[in-house]
Design a protein around this motif. Structure first.
Motif, PDB file in Angstrom:
ATOM      1  N   GLY A 142     -16.892  -0.324   3.211  1.00  0.00           N
ATOM      2  CA  GLY A 142     -15.991  -1.457   2.589  1.00  0.00           C
ATOM      3  C   GLY A 142     -15.571  -2.455   3.650  1.00  0.00           C
ATOM      4  O   GLY A 142     -15.335  -3.737   3.329  1.00  0.00           O
TER       5      GLY A 142
ATOM      6  N   SER B  77       0.827  -1.157   0.010  1.00  0.00           N
ATOM      7  CA  SER B  77       0.002   0.014   0.131  1.00  0.00           C
ATOM      8  C   SER B  77       0.980   1.319  -0.098  1.00  0.00           C
ATOM      9  O   SER B  77       0.698   2.167  -0.809  1.00  0.00           O
ATOM     10  CB  SER B  77      -0.982  -0.103   1.154  1.00  0.00           C
ATOM     11  OG  SER B  77      -1.902  -1.088   1.188  1.00  0.00           O
TER      12      SER B  77
ATOM     13  N   TYR C 223      -6.675  -0.706   2.379  1.00  0.00           N
ATOM     14  CA  TYR C 223      -7.236   0.780   2.643  1.00  0.00           C
ATOM     15  C   TYR C 223      -6.018   1.746   3.122  1.00  0.00           C
ATOM     16  O   TYR C 223      -6.166   2.848   3.224  1.00  0.00           O
ATOM     17  CB  TYR C 223      -8.170   0.714   3.731  1.00  0.00           C
ATOM     18  CG  TYR C 223      -9.520   0.115   2.817  1.00  0.00           C
ATOM     19  CD1 TYR C 223     -10.103   0.869   1.886  1.00  0.00           C
ATOM     20  CD2 TYR C 223     -10.273  -0.865   3.533  1.00  0.00           C
ATOM     21  CE1 TYR C 223     -11.274   0.244   1.445  1.00  0.00           C
ATOM     22  CE2 TYR C 223     -11.358  -1.446   2.825  1.00  0.00           C
ATOM     23  CZ  TYR C 223     -11.941  -0.602   1.854  1.00  0.00           C
ATOM     24  OH  TYR C 223     -13.324  -1.165   1.050  1.00  0.00           O
TER      25      TYR C 223
ATOM     26  N   GLN D 133      -3.383   2.353   1.866  1.00  0.00           N
ATOM     27  CA  GLN D 133      -2.907   3.365   0.798  1.00  0.00           C
ATOM     28  C   GLN D 133      -3.775   4.682   0.832  1.00  0.00           C
ATOM     29  O   GLN D 133      -2.856   5.576   0.410  1.00  0.00           O
ATOM     30  CB  GLN D 133      -3.358   2.588  -0.445  1.00  0.00           C
ATOM     31  CG  GLN D 133      -2.668   3.382  -1.692  1.00  0.00           C
ATOM     32  CD  GLN D 133      -2.769   2.433  -3.065  1.00  0.00           C
ATOM     33  OE1 GLN D 133      -3.247   1.400  -3.214  1.00  0.00           O
ATOM     34  NE2 GLN D 133      -2.653   3.304  -4.163  1.00  0.00           N
ATOM     35  N   LEU D 134      -4.815   4.855   1.234  1.00  0.00           N
ATOM     36  CA  LEU D 134      -5.401   6.090   1.380  1.00  0.00           C
ATOM     37  C   LEU D 134      -4.780   6.989   2.360  1.00  0.00           C
ATOM     38  O   LEU D 134      -4.736   8.207   2.240  1.00  0.00           O
ATOM     39  CB  LEU D 134      -6.786   6.061   1.858  1.00  0.00           C
ATOM     40  CG  LEU D 134      -7.740   7.200   2.011  1.00  0.00           C
ATOM     41  CD1 LEU D 134      -7.908   7.955   0.492  1.00  0.00           C
ATOM     42  CD2 LEU D 134      -9.074   7.010   2.559  1.00  0.00           C
TER      43      LEU D 134
ATOM     44  N   GLY E 201     -14.765   9.789   2.779  1.00  0.00           N
ATOM     45  CA  GLY E 201     -13.865   9.035   2.696  1.00  0.00           C
ATOM     46  C   GLY E 201     -13.976   7.935   3.715  1.00  0.00           C
ATOM     47  O   GLY E 201     -13.669   6.567   3.685  1.00  0.00           O
TER      48      GLY E 201
ATOM     49  N   THR F  88     -11.970   4.565  -3.411  1.00  0.00           N
ATOM     50  CA  THR F  88     -11.941   3.464  -2.501  1.00  0.00           C
ATOM     51  C   THR F  88     -13.338   2.666  -2.638  1.00  0.00           C
ATOM     52  O   THR F  88     -13.462   1.739  -1.839  1.00  0.00           O
ATOM     53  CB  THR F  88     -11.687   3.796  -1.136  1.00  0.00           C
ATOM     54  OG1 THR F  88     -12.475   5.329  -0.749  1.00  0.00           O
ATOM     55  CG2 THR F  88     -10.324   4.356  -0.969  1.00  0.00           C
TER      56      THR F  88
ATOM     57  N   HIS G  40      -8.238   9.329  -4.575  1.00  0.00           N
ATOM     58  CA  HIS G  40      -8.284   8.183  -3.740  1.00  0.00           C
ATOM     59  C   HIS G  40      -9.527   8.121  -2.809  1.00  0.00           C
ATOM     60  O   HIS G  40     -10.077   6.985  -2.652  1.00  0.00           O
ATOM     61  CB  HIS G  40      -6.886   7.963  -3.061  1.00  0.00           C
ATOM     62  CG  HIS G  40      -5.873   7.294  -3.894  1.00  0.00           C
ATOM     63  ND1 HIS G  40      -5.751   5.863  -4.047  1.00  0.00           N
ATOM     64  CD2 HIS G  40      -4.944   7.620  -4.500  1.00  0.00           C
ATOM     65  CE1 HIS G  40      -4.854   5.419  -4.722  1.00  0.00           C
ATOM     66  NE2 HIS G  40      -4.420   6.390  -5.024  1.00  0.00           N
TER      67      HIS G  40
ATOM     68  N   SER H 196     -12.811   3.767 -10.666  1.00  0.00           N
ATOM     69  CA  SER H 196     -13.364   2.881  -9.627  1.00  0.00           C
ATOM     70  C   SER H 196     -14.080   1.648 -10.190  1.00  0.00           C
ATOM     71  O   SER H 196     -14.042   0.449  -9.942  1.00  0.00           O
ATOM     72  CB  SER H 196     -14.207   3.531  -8.513  1.00  0.00           C
ATOM     73  OG  SER H 196     -14.481   2.747  -7.602  1.00  0.00           O
TER      74      SER H 196
ATOM     75  N   VAL I  24     -14.704   3.822   3.531  1.00  0.00           N
ATOM     76  CA  VAL I  24     -13.828   2.872   4.085  1.00  0.00           C
ATOM     77  C   VAL I  24     -14.403   1.903   5.032  1.00  0.00           C
ATOM     78  O   VAL I  24     -14.321   0.629   5.176  1.00  0.00           O
ATOM     79  CB  VAL I  24     -12.544   3.389   4.855  1.00  0.00           C
ATOM     80  CG1 VAL I  24     -11.917   2.424   5.373  1.00  0.00           C
ATOM     81  CG2 VAL I  24     -11.862   4.181   3.356  1.00  0.00           C
TER      82      VAL I  24
END
Length: 286
Positions: A271, A11, A238, A240-241, A264, A99, A95, A154, A268
């Motif tokens: 997810g 990431s 995640y 990476q965000l 965001g 996501t 991003h 996405s 997340v």
């Protein structure tokens, strides 16, 4: 634990890769930048395939040639879309919206894969799209038309994931890896060769770093998936965000707007809920 550590490292590497992509794509054609990156990636794929059992011929032997080529072309097209988004929208905004792709995978897995999606996961998908609306702020007068780019990216990446699951029913992972690199390199060359631009000497080290991070990231990702199930590693992707947010602020002077931070976080969280539900259903089935 080693697999988790590798996924966190992946990431971070991908975050650095995106920062390098933003820098280079702001000065050169994204088609040209992605083409050079894919040429290096294709060379890596050929080297890995040649060392495998049966060599390159075995790696190229697929039962789903049309879909393998299509998914390779789709991935490279998604990367180009994201390059444009990095330049127009920034790393953080891009991003934060991108996501949402795991939620799109859930939404598409029913009609495309015939999988059953329960109401709880549909509720998580709805919550994720609510997070997208928080980021976009429709009706506020500040909605950027470029925001469509990470959403398109996405969707493309979600479709790529669905297609990868479909071809995995007939082809092993090394075959899919081979066609990802080769089909993508051939496809992007059609556009990149028309946009060749002399690169300044100061930018070649950055281009080299982009190629190395792309290969290193994919290599470590493959290694992580060898050590642990992909679904168990998804939450750590995640991170990476977090890395792109840090790089966006420190390197490019971007600002994390409150609506982007809140939206965001909602995406997340949604997810992670879908991941948790998938894990629970897997344990119950087992």
């Amino acid at each position: 634990m080693l697999a988790i550590g590798l996924m966190c490292a992946v990431s971070f590497i991908f975050g650095v890769q995106d920062a390098l992509s933003r820098h280079l794509s702001a000065n050169y054609s994204p088609y040209f930048v992605v083409m050079l990156r894919y040429w290096f990636f294709a060379a890596f794929v050929l080297a890995i395939s040649a060392r495998g059992a049966g060599g390159i011929r075995a790696a190229a032997r697929t039962r789903r040639p049309v879909m393998q080529i299509a998914r390779g072309l789709l991935l490279v097209a998604e990367i180009v879309v994201m390059q444009f988004s990095f330049v127009k929208l920034g790393l953080i905004g891009t991003h934060a919206l991108f996501t949402a792709y795991p939620l799109l995978v859930v939404a598409l897995s029913g009609p495309l894969l015939g999988e059953r999606v329960g109401w709880r996961r549909w509720a998580a998908v709805a919550a994720g799209f609510a997070g997208i609306l928080v980021i976009l702020q429709p009706g506020s007068g500040v909605l950027s038309p470029w925001a469509v780019l990470p959403l398109v990216g996405s969707l493309m990446f979600a479709l790529y994931g669905i297609m990868t699951r479909l071809v995995s029913r007939d082809d092993p992972a090394p075959v899919s890896f081979f066609w990802t690199g080769i089909a993508g390199a051939v496809g992007i060359s059609v556009f990149g060769l028309a946009d060749i631009t002399p690169m300044a000497a100061r930018d070649w080290p950055w281009m080299g770093a982009l190629c190395v991070t792309a290969v290193a990231g994919h290599f470590l990702l493959i290694r992580a998936y060898e050590l642990a199930d992909a679904s168990s590693l998804q939450p750590f992707a995640y991170t990476q965000l977090l890395w792109v947010s840090v790089l966006g602020v420190l390197v490019f002077g971007e600002r994390i707007a409150p609506n982007v931070l809140i939206g965001g976080a909602i995406i997340v969280a949604a997810g992670l809920i879908t991941w948790w539900r998938a894990q629970r259903r897997s344990r119950e089935a087992g």
